[in-house]
Design a protein around this motif. Structure first.
Motif, short mmCIF file in Angstrom:
data_model
loop_
_atom_site.label_atom_id
_atom_site.label_comp_id
_atom_site.label_asym_id
_atom_site.label_seq_id
_atom_site.Cartn_x
_atom_site.Cartn_y
_atom_site.Cartn_z
N GLY A 51 5.85 34.57 167.87
CA GLY A 51 5.81 34.36 169.31
C GLY A 51 6.12 32.92 169.69
N GLY A 52 5.63 32.51 170.89
CA GLY A 52 5.99 31.20 171.41
C GLY A 52 4.98 30.12 171.08
N TYR A 53 5.12 28.98 171.79
CA TYR A 53 4.25 27.83 171.59
C TYR A 53 2.95 28.02 172.36
N ASP A 54 1.80 27.86 171.69
CA ASP A 54 0.49 27.98 172.33
C ASP A 54 -0.04 26.58 172.59
N CYS A 55 0.21 26.05 173.79
CA CYS A 55 -0.21 24.68 174.10
C CYS A 55 -0.19 24.49 175.62
N GLU A 56 -0.45 23.26 176.06
CA GLU A 56 -0.37 22.89 177.47
C GLU A 56 0.76 21.87 177.65
N LEU A 57 1.44 21.96 178.81
CA LEU A 57 2.48 20.98 179.13
C LEU A 57 1.86 19.85 179.95
N VAL A 58 2.33 18.63 179.69
CA VAL A 58 1.84 17.48 180.46
C VAL A 58 2.24 17.61 181.92
N GLU A 59 3.47 18.07 182.15
CA GLU A 59 3.96 18.25 183.51
C GLU A 59 4.80 19.54 183.52
N LEU A 60 4.42 20.48 184.38
CA LEU A 60 5.13 21.75 184.44
C LEU A 60 6.52 21.55 185.05
N PRO A 61 7.57 22.22 184.54
CA PRO A 61 8.92 22.13 185.12
C PRO A 61 8.98 22.91 186.44
N PRO A 62 10.08 22.85 187.15
CA PRO A 62 10.22 23.63 188.40
C PRO A 62 10.03 25.12 188.14
N ALA A 63 9.60 25.85 189.18
CA ALA A 63 9.31 27.27 189.06
C ALA A 63 10.55 28.06 188.63
N ALA A 64 11.74 27.62 189.06
CA ALA A 64 12.97 28.34 188.73
C ALA A 64 13.34 28.19 187.25
N PHE A 65 12.72 27.26 186.57
CA PHE A 65 13.00 27.00 185.16
C PHE A 65 12.06 27.86 184.31
N GLN A 66 12.61 28.91 183.67
CA GLN A 66 11.77 29.84 182.90
C GLN A 66 11.28 29.17 181.63
N THR A 67 9.95 29.13 181.48
CA THR A 67 9.36 28.54 180.28
C THR A 67 8.50 29.52 179.50
N GLU A 92 7.25 17.50 177.61
CA GLU A 92 6.07 16.82 177.10
C GLU A 92 4.92 17.80 177.03
N ALA A 93 4.28 17.90 175.84
CA ALA A 93 3.21 18.88 175.64
C ALA A 93 2.02 18.23 174.99
N ARG A 94 0.87 18.88 175.16
CA ARG A 94 -0.36 18.45 174.48
C ARG A 94 -0.62 19.38 173.28
N CYS A 95 -1.45 18.94 172.37
CA CYS A 95 -1.74 19.69 171.16
C CYS A 95 -2.40 21.02 171.49
N THR A 96 -2.11 22.02 170.67
CA THR A 96 -2.73 23.34 170.82
C THR A 96 -4.26 23.24 170.72
N TYR A 97 -4.74 22.26 169.97
CA TYR A 97 -6.17 22.11 169.74
C TYR A 97 -6.75 20.97 170.59
N LYS A 145 -8.61 21.25 173.25
CA LYS A 145 -10.01 21.52 173.59
C LYS A 145 -10.94 21.20 172.42
N GLU A 146 -10.41 21.25 171.17
CA GLU A 146 -11.24 20.91 170.03
C GLU A 146 -11.37 19.41 169.84
N GLY A 147 -10.54 18.61 170.55
CA GLY A 147 -10.67 17.17 170.47
C GLY A 147 -9.42 16.43 170.09
N CYS A 148 -8.30 17.12 169.81
CA CYS A 148 -7.08 16.42 169.42
C CYS A 148 -6.45 15.79 170.66
N GLU A 149 -6.11 14.50 170.58
CA GLU A 149 -5.56 13.76 171.73
C GLU A 149 -4.05 13.60 171.63
#
Length: 524
Positions: A35-51, A112-117, A119-123
């Motif tokens: 499947g895909g990447y399980d993480c959070e983006l620092v800044e979401l792209p425009p809505a028209a940009f499928q992510t 730009e993305a943050r680590c999948t973990y 919430k566990e403490g990875c910065e």
């Protein structure tokens, strides 16, 4: 999260009293995940940009554009490794093509993305394309390790536990019950920790054990305990050293000397009694010495007489031995003649056996040639099989089995079973089942069998009323109906139509009476 523990781990110390709590297996986004990447983006792209992938609902990894509905989904969500092509997971279209969208893939990796973990403490934060390298293994430009320390990692000793990468080393070196371990008492037995503690310690000869009598505070090595009981322990129950004289006292070893000092008069009395008894015994022995001398004189006389008789017997044995040797010489000569005759007979028999072996080898070769000819005839018969197959069966009330047939030249061998009264004998429907049979080409075919068998019941009374049904063997057909037949002629389970034709729709009249029908084995 850590907690104090107070176990009996022999290799623990004050600095090792923190136990690491197991964690779960790694989540999506790492190396080898689907499947895909399980993480959070620092800044979401425009809505028209499928992510997001519409299948796994994670950020797109190796996006592919599918032709049927125009959606973009992850490569793994396409299930490309499945040898059986499946329908589209979004619109259900059975036939579609797909193309990797490399432009979108490059754009996704630059986000730009943050680590999948997180919430566990990875910065960590960085480009999405570097997330996999971060979650697994890699180094930064200064060659410093930068893998995520919060990823769940399995213990290398296969104890079944998962820990965050930052804790796995502590678990494997101090806590894992399956880690390599050497007995810290004998320093020779080596196994896993659980085996050493639970099994070896109960048998280790140098394991410290306490005296059951608690004669001292510091323990013994196990192999010293028996010697301690027999020779040293002051609290062991012993008997008085003068027991042979009649003292019946029983006391602990440390009180023996005191007992001897206190009971001196008693011991002297007992010794005097024993001494008197010994003196009487000595006098009786002296009286018996004379009797023994007389017996010795008589024995010498008897031995002289026996010696004379022995010499006479030896002479008689010598004469008998000479006669026996003479007979042996005669028998040896006779045996030589018999051996020579036996050798000649064996050589003659060997010649006959060799001739028979030659004839047997020629006969076996002829049998093999005949087998090859029979096999060729069978193959030729199968190769000239044509379709459709037509079988004429007499309508009765019992089940009918057709002759065997092949699906195609060098194909699957099968037969049909027709149940006029149905499977359960309820006389409402005609049932038809197909059975796989053992065939000469099975090892060259693909299993389990999948395909369609079209069966037509022809009304010979007219040109209408024919009934045609298709028996389908698919990947959903139970394995017991479609697997290769081994060890028997025909499969125990058939696959077909339980309600092939209703009796009320049939143009054939049912026979009179109610004969008992044989129920087909495992008809479904």
């Amino acid at each position: 999260m850590a907690e104090r523990r107070t176990g009996d781990n022999p290799d623990s110390s004050e600095a090792d009293l923190l136990q690491i709590v197991p964690t779960a297996a790694p989540r999506g986004g790492g190396k080898g995940s689907s499947g895909g990447y399980d993480c959070e983006l620092v800044e979401l792209p425009p809505a028209a940009f499928q992510t997001a992938c519409p299948v796994c609902h994670l950020f797109l990894r190796e996006p592919h554009l599918i032709s049927c509905c125009g959606q973009k989904i992850c490569r793994q969500c396409l299930d490309p490794d499945n040898p059986e092509k499946t329908a589209c997971k979004l619109c259900g279209e059975p036939e579609f093509t797909h193309l990797q969208d490399r432009g979108l893939e490059r754009s996704m990796k630059e986000l730009e993305a943050r680590c999948t973990y997180k919430k566990e403490g990875c910065e960590w934060s960085g480009k999405l394309g570097e997330l996999e390298l971060h979650l697994n293994r890699g180094c930064d430009p200064e060659n410093q390790p930068r893998e995520c320390q919060f990823v769940g990692v399995a213990c290398q000793y296969r104890c079944g536990e998962w820990f965050q990468r930052r804790h796995i080393a502590a678990h494997e070196s101090k806590q894992c019950p399956k880690r390599p371990y050497t007995c810290d008492h004998c320093q020779t037995y080596k196994a896993v920790y659980d085996d050493v503690v639970q099994n070896h310690y109960s048998q280790c000869k140098k394991y410290p054990v306490a005296c059951p009598n608690k004669c001292r505070e510091f323990p013994f090595e196990r192999h010293q305990l028996e010697t301690h009981f027999q020779e040293e322990c002051p609290l062991v129950q012993v008997v008085c050293p003068y027991q042979y004289a009649g003292c019946k006292a029983e006391l602990v070893r440390k009180d023996v000397l005191q007992h001897i000092e206190v009971e001196t008069s008693l011991h002297l009395t007992l010794l005097a009694t024993v001494t008197e008894s010994l003196v009487k015994t000595s006098q009786e022995l002296r009286g018996n010495v004379g009797l023994v001398h007389e017996l010795n004189v008589k024995q010498v006389s008897m031995m002289t007489e026996c010696s004379s008789k022995h010499q006479q017997l030896e002479q008689a044995h010598g004469r008998a031995l000479q006669e026996l040797n003479r007979h042996i010489v005669q028998l040896t000569a006779t045996a030589d003649v018999l051996v020579k005759e036996n050798k000649e007979l064996r050589e003659e028999k060997d010649r006959e056996v060799r001739e028979l072996m030659k004839k047997l080898s020629a006969a076996q070769e002829g049998i093999e040639n005949l087998k090859e000819e029979v096999k060729t005839l069978k193959v030729d018969t199968v190769q000239h099989s044509e379709f459709p197959k037509e079988f004429r069966v007499k309508v009765t009330s019992i089940d009918m089995i057709t002759p065997a047939f092949y699906t195609h030249p060098h194909g699957y061998r099968m037969c049909l079973r027709v149940c006029p009264k149905g499977v359960t004998g309820d006389e409402t429907h005609v049932a038809v089942y197909a059975y796989l049979m053992q065939g000469p080409f099975d090892k060259h075919l693909h299993w389990p069998f999948m395909g369609d068998i079209t069966v037509q019941l022809v009304n010979q009374a007219g040109d209408h009323g024919h009934v045609e049904r298709v028996i389908r063997f698919t990947d959903k057909t139970p394995d017991r109906h479609s697997r290769r037949v081994k060890g028997k002629e025909v499969s125990e389970s058939g696959w077909g139509k339980k309600y092939f034709l209703a009796h009320e729709d049939s143009l054939v009249q049912r026979p009179q009476g109610n004969p008992v029908s044989e129920k087909p084995p495992h008809c479904n």
